[in-house]
Design a protein around this motif. Structure first.
Motif, mmCIF file in Angstrom:
data_model
loop_
_atom_site.group_PDB
_atom_site.id
_atom_site.type_symbol
_atom_site.label_atom_id
_atom_site.label_comp_id
_atom_site.label_asym_id
_atom_site.label_seq_id
_atom_site.Cartn_x
_atom_site.Cartn_y
_atom_site.Cartn_z
ATOM 1 N N THR A 1 -12.156 38.817 31.521
ATOM 2 C CA THR A 1 -11.425 37.615 31.922
ATOM 3 C C THR A 1 -11.443 36.588 30.794
ATOM 4 O O THR A 1 -12.295 36.661 29.893
ATOM 5 N N PRO A 2 -10.547 35.605 30.830
ATOM 6 C CA PRO A 2 -10.601 34.536 29.828
ATOM 7 C C PRO A 2 -11.956 33.844 29.802
ATOM 8 O O PRO A 2 -12.500 33.567 28.719
ATOM 9 N N LEU A 3 -12.531 33.544 30.975
ATOM 10 C CA LEU A 3 -13.821 32.858 31.024
ATOM 11 C C LEU A 3 -14.914 33.706 30.381
ATOM 12 O O LEU A 3 -15.764 33.190 29.645
ATOM 13 N N LEU B 1 -11.683 44.943 17.992
ATOM 14 C CA LEU B 1 -11.477 46.014 17.020
ATOM 15 C C LEU B 1 -12.609 47.042 17.090
ATOM 16 O O LEU B 1 -12.377 48.250 16.958
ATOM 17 N N HIS B 2 -13.821 46.560 17.342
ATOM 18 C CA HIS B 2 -14.967 47.463 17.492
ATOM 19 C C HIS B 2 -14.763 48.395 18.692
ATOM 20 O O HIS B 2 -15.000 49.612 18.602
ATOM 21 N N HIS B 3 -14.313 47.836 19.816
ATOM 22 C CA HIS B 3 -14.096 48.664 21.007
ATOM 23 C C HIS B 3 -12.969 49.659 20.774
ATOM 24 O O HIS B 3 -13.021 50.802 21.276
ATOM 25 N N GLY B 4 -11.950 49.259 20.036
ATOM 26 C CA GLY B 4 -10.870 50.185 19.708
ATOM 27 C C GLY B 4 -11.360 51.359 18.877
ATOM 28 O O GLY B 4 -11.051 52.521 19.167
ATOM 29 N N GLU B 5 -12.151 51.073 17.839
ATOM 30 C CA GLU B 5 -12.696 52.128 16.987
ATOM 31 C C GLU B 5 -13.666 53.023 17.747
ATOM 32 O O GLU B 5 -13.669 54.248 17.589
ATOM 33 N N LYS B 6 -14.494 52.400 18.581
ATOM 34 C CA LYS B 6 -15.498 53.150 19.331
ATOM 35 C C LYS B 6 -14.844 54.186 20.239
ATOM 36 O O LYS B 6 -15.270 55.351 20.303
ATOM 37 N N LEU B 7 -13.787 53.788 20.949
ATOM 38 C CA LEU B 7 -13.129 54.727 21.853
ATOM 39 C C LEU B 7 -12.360 55.782 21.067
ATOM 40 O O LEU B 7 -12.363 56.962 21.429
ATOM 41 N N LYS B 8 -11.732 55.375 19.980
ATOM 42 C CA LYS B 8 -10.980 56.331 19.167
ATOM 43 C C LYS B 8 -11.877 57.448 18.647
ATOM 44 O O LYS B 8 -11.453 58.602 18.538
ATOM 45 N N LYS C 1 -18.500 34.089 25.831
ATOM 46 C CA LYS C 1 -19.180 35.026 24.932
ATOM 47 C C LYS C 1 -19.006 34.628 23.461
ATOM 48 O O LYS C 1 -19.942 34.736 22.663
ATOM 49 N N PHE C 2 -17.806 34.133 23.097
ATOM 50 C CA PHE C 2 -17.509 33.932 21.680
ATOM 51 C C PHE C 2 -17.338 32.469 21.268
ATOM 52 O O PHE C 2 -17.566 32.126 20.095
ATOM 53 N N ASN C 3 -16.896 31.613 22.191
ATOM 54 C CA ASN C 3 -16.812 30.179 21.928
ATOM 55 C C ASN C 3 -16.086 29.856 20.618
ATOM 56 O O ASN C 3 -16.504 28.985 19.852
ATOM 57 N N ARG C 4 -15.043 30.570 20.325
ATOM 58 C CA ARG C 4 -14.184 30.341 19.145
ATOM 59 C C ARG C 4 -14.928 30.490 17.811
ATOM 60 O O ARG C 4 -14.469 30.020 16.775
ATOM 61 N N GLU C 5 -16.059 31.149 17.834
ATOM 62 C CA GLU C 5 -16.828 31.319 16.596
ATOM 63 C C GLU C 5 -16.154 32.339 15.685
ATOM 64 O O GLU C 5 -15.472 33.252 16.141
ATOM 65 N N GLN C 6 -16.396 32.171 14.386
ATOM 66 C CA GLN C 6 -15.765 33.036 13.397
ATOM 67 C C GLN C 6 -16.810 33.779 12.565
ATOM 68 O O GLN C 6 -17.920 33.308 12.379
ATOM 69 N N ASP C 7 -16.401 34.952 12.081
ATOM 70 C CA ASP C 7 -17.190 35.692 11.100
ATOM 71 C C ASP C 7 -16.646 35.317 9.727
ATOM 72 O O ASP C 7 -15.564 35.746 9.340
ATOM 73 N N LYS C 8 -17.397 34.495 9.013
ATOM 74 C CA LYS C 8 -16.913 33.969 7.735
ATOM 75 C C LYS C 8 -16.734 35.063 6.692
ATOM 76 O O LYS C 8 -15.837 34.993 5.841
ATOM 77 N N ILE C 9 -17.594 36.074 6.755
ATOM 78 C CA ILE C 9 -17.523 37.150 5.762
ATOM 79 C C ILE C 9 -16.260 37.992 5.987
ATOM 80 O O ILE C 9 -15.518 38.302 5.050
ATOM 81 N N ARG C 10 -16.028 38.366 7.229
ATOM 82 C CA ARG C 10 -14.858 39.189 7.544
ATOM 83 C C ARG C 10 -13.575 38.369 7.670
ATOM 84 O O ARG C 10 -12.477 38.922 7.739
ATOM 85 N N GLU C 11 -13.735 37.053 7.737
ATOM 86 C CA GLU C 11 -12.603 36.137 7.901
ATOM 87 C C GLU C 11 -11.802 36.482 9.165
ATOM 88 O O GLU C 11 -10.579 36.671 9.130
ATOM 89 N N GLU C 12 -12.543 36.575 10.267
ATOM 90 C CA GLU C 12 -11.906 36.836 11.548
ATOM 91 C C GLU C 12 -12.703 36.161 12.650
ATOM 92 O O GLU C 12 -13.893 35.850 12.469
ATOM 93 N N TYR C 13 -12.066 35.911 13.763
ATOM 94 C CA TYR C 13 -12.784 35.398 14.923
ATOM 95 C C TYR C 13 -13.669 36.510 15.491
ATOM 96 O O TYR C 13 -13.333 37.696 15.424
ATOM 97 N N LEU C 14 -14.800 36.113 16.059
ATOM 98 C CA LEU C 14 -15.707 37.101 16.630
ATOM 99 C C LEU C 14 -15.033 37.923 17.722
ATOM 100 O O LEU C 14 -15.301 39.116 17.871
ATOM 101 N N VAL C 15 -14.160 37.289 18.495
ATOM 102 C CA VAL C 15 -13.474 38.018 19.556
ATOM 103 C C VAL C 15 -12.574 39.102 18.958
ATOM 104 O O VAL C 15 -12.428 40.195 19.535
ATOM 105 N N GLU C 16 -11.992 38.841 17.806
ATOM 106 C CA GLU C 16 -11.166 39.852 17.153
ATOM 107 C C GLU C 16 -12.014 41.040 16.711
ATOM 108 O O GLU C 16 -11.635 42.205 16.908
ATOM 109 N N GLY C 17 -13.166 40.746 16.127
ATOM 110 C CA GLY C 17 -14.066 41.811 15.701
ATOM 111 C C GLY C 17 -14.560 42.653 16.869
ATOM 112 O O GLY C 17 -14.684 43.875 16.766
#
Length: 330
Positions: free
Chosen positions: A192-194, A218-225, A199-215
């Motif tokens: 859900t949105p909540l 993408l992790h769940h996509g790779e894991k299932l694949k 869980k992520f509170n708009r935080e970013q991964d500075k090294i990967r230059e992405e939002y934590l929610v994006e990472g």
């Protein structure tokens, strides 16, 4: 992991009249030997399998020695949906995934039970797609299940669910990275949105230059694949929209009058996939003609996936069904 067994089914006619010359039905059982104890059938969800307990069991918080579903008292049986890719090649087994319905899977499971000499089930429990198959099994044999426990599901697919199945199907058939990309979309339906905001509170991964929610997505996509096959995903996704396809409100009411099963509806208040509202509606329909129907609701911010997260609440709901029965017998 317990031993993986196989039953060979031959000349099985599907609902659409296609005849499958051979269907291998794989299963595992846990706890007491078949034929010596009450049988609990556990139906897995879209990406699940028959490994329901043990170190890698996806419902090990509910099932095991001394657990609510106690393998020291019950025989716990779990079939793999043919084509789910667990120790088999879905590309060879399921050349056309749209041939199958949840009613077909329910019939296959009943044939497997008959082969094992099991005529009656103490309980059938399943979450999401597995719960939909549980409903279909009950429709087929309304007097052979003592406790029907559909979790985070319903007896029919709604227009909302059918629409999302279509979007998933389009991704799976048109994306260059189909399993990965379909999983990204699906995760937004399972949560859900909540849940994501907290869980992520708009935080970013500075090294990967992405939002934590994006990472996370993408992790769940790779894991299932990396662990699931495209043919299996297409089949399991398709099955969702066929839940209750051959059942209307009239036949559902006739089933409710005929069955002597205790029906325990377990909804999630924040579920976007199978909403709590549709479960409450089902409860209201059932209780018009049936006394032993019960409504339970998991309170969670996590949406549909709460049936895989909120184990304390789910244990509390199931305790009255499984532990009380043991105490009465003793």
């Amino acid at each position: 992991m317990s031993t993986l067994y196989k039953i060979d089914l031959f000349d099985f006619a599907l609902e659409n009249t296609v005849v499958k010359r051979w269907i291998p039905l794989y299963y595992q059982y846990f706890g007491l030997p078949i034929g010596t104890a009450p049988v609990v059938l556990v139906n897995h969800a879209l990406t699940g399998n028959s490994q329901v307990t043990g170190e890698k069991g996806w419902w090990k918080s509910l099932i095991g020695p001394g657990a609510v579903i106690d393998t020291d008292y019950y025989t716990v049986l779990a079939f793999n949906i043919p084509g789910n890719g667990y120790e088999q090649n879905p590309d060879e087994l399921i050349p056309n995934y749209t041939d199958f319905t949840t009613k077909d899977i329910a019939r296959i499971f009943w044939e497997g039970l008959e082969y094992l000499g099991i005529q009656k089930l103490f309980a059938v429990i399943g979450g999401s797609l597995g719960g939909g198959i549980a409903w279909e099994m009950a429709f087929l044999k309304p007097t052979q299940i003592r406790n029907l426990i559909p979790v985070a599901t319903d007896w029919k697919a709604t227009d909302w669910l059918i629409a999302n199945v279509l979007v998933q199907d389009k991704i799976l058939n048109n994306s260059e990275n189909p399993i990965h990309d379909a999983r990204l979309h699906a995760m937004l339906l399972y949560r859900t949105p909540l849940s994501l905001n907290r869980k992520f509170n708009r935080e970013q991964d500075k090294i990967r230059e992405e939002y934590l929610v994006e990472g996370w997505l993408l992790h769940h996509g790779e894991k299932l694949k990396n662990r699931f096959r495209l043919a299996s995903y297409k089949l399991m996704n398709h099955l969702l929209k066929t839940i209750g396809e051959s059942t209307n409100c009239g036949s559902f009411l006739r089933f409710a009058k005929e069955t002597d099963a205790a029906i325990h509806l377990v909804a999630v208040d924040s579920d976007y996939f199978f909403t709590a509202d549709q479960n409450r509606e089902t409860y209201e329909i059932l209780k018009r003609v049936k006394n032993n129907v019960y409504y339970h609701e998991i309170q969670s911010i996590h949406g549909h996936d709460a049936f895989l997260i909120e184990f304390e609440q789910l244990n509390g709901i199931l305790r009255d069904i499984f532990i009380t029965t043991k105490q009465k017998v003793k």
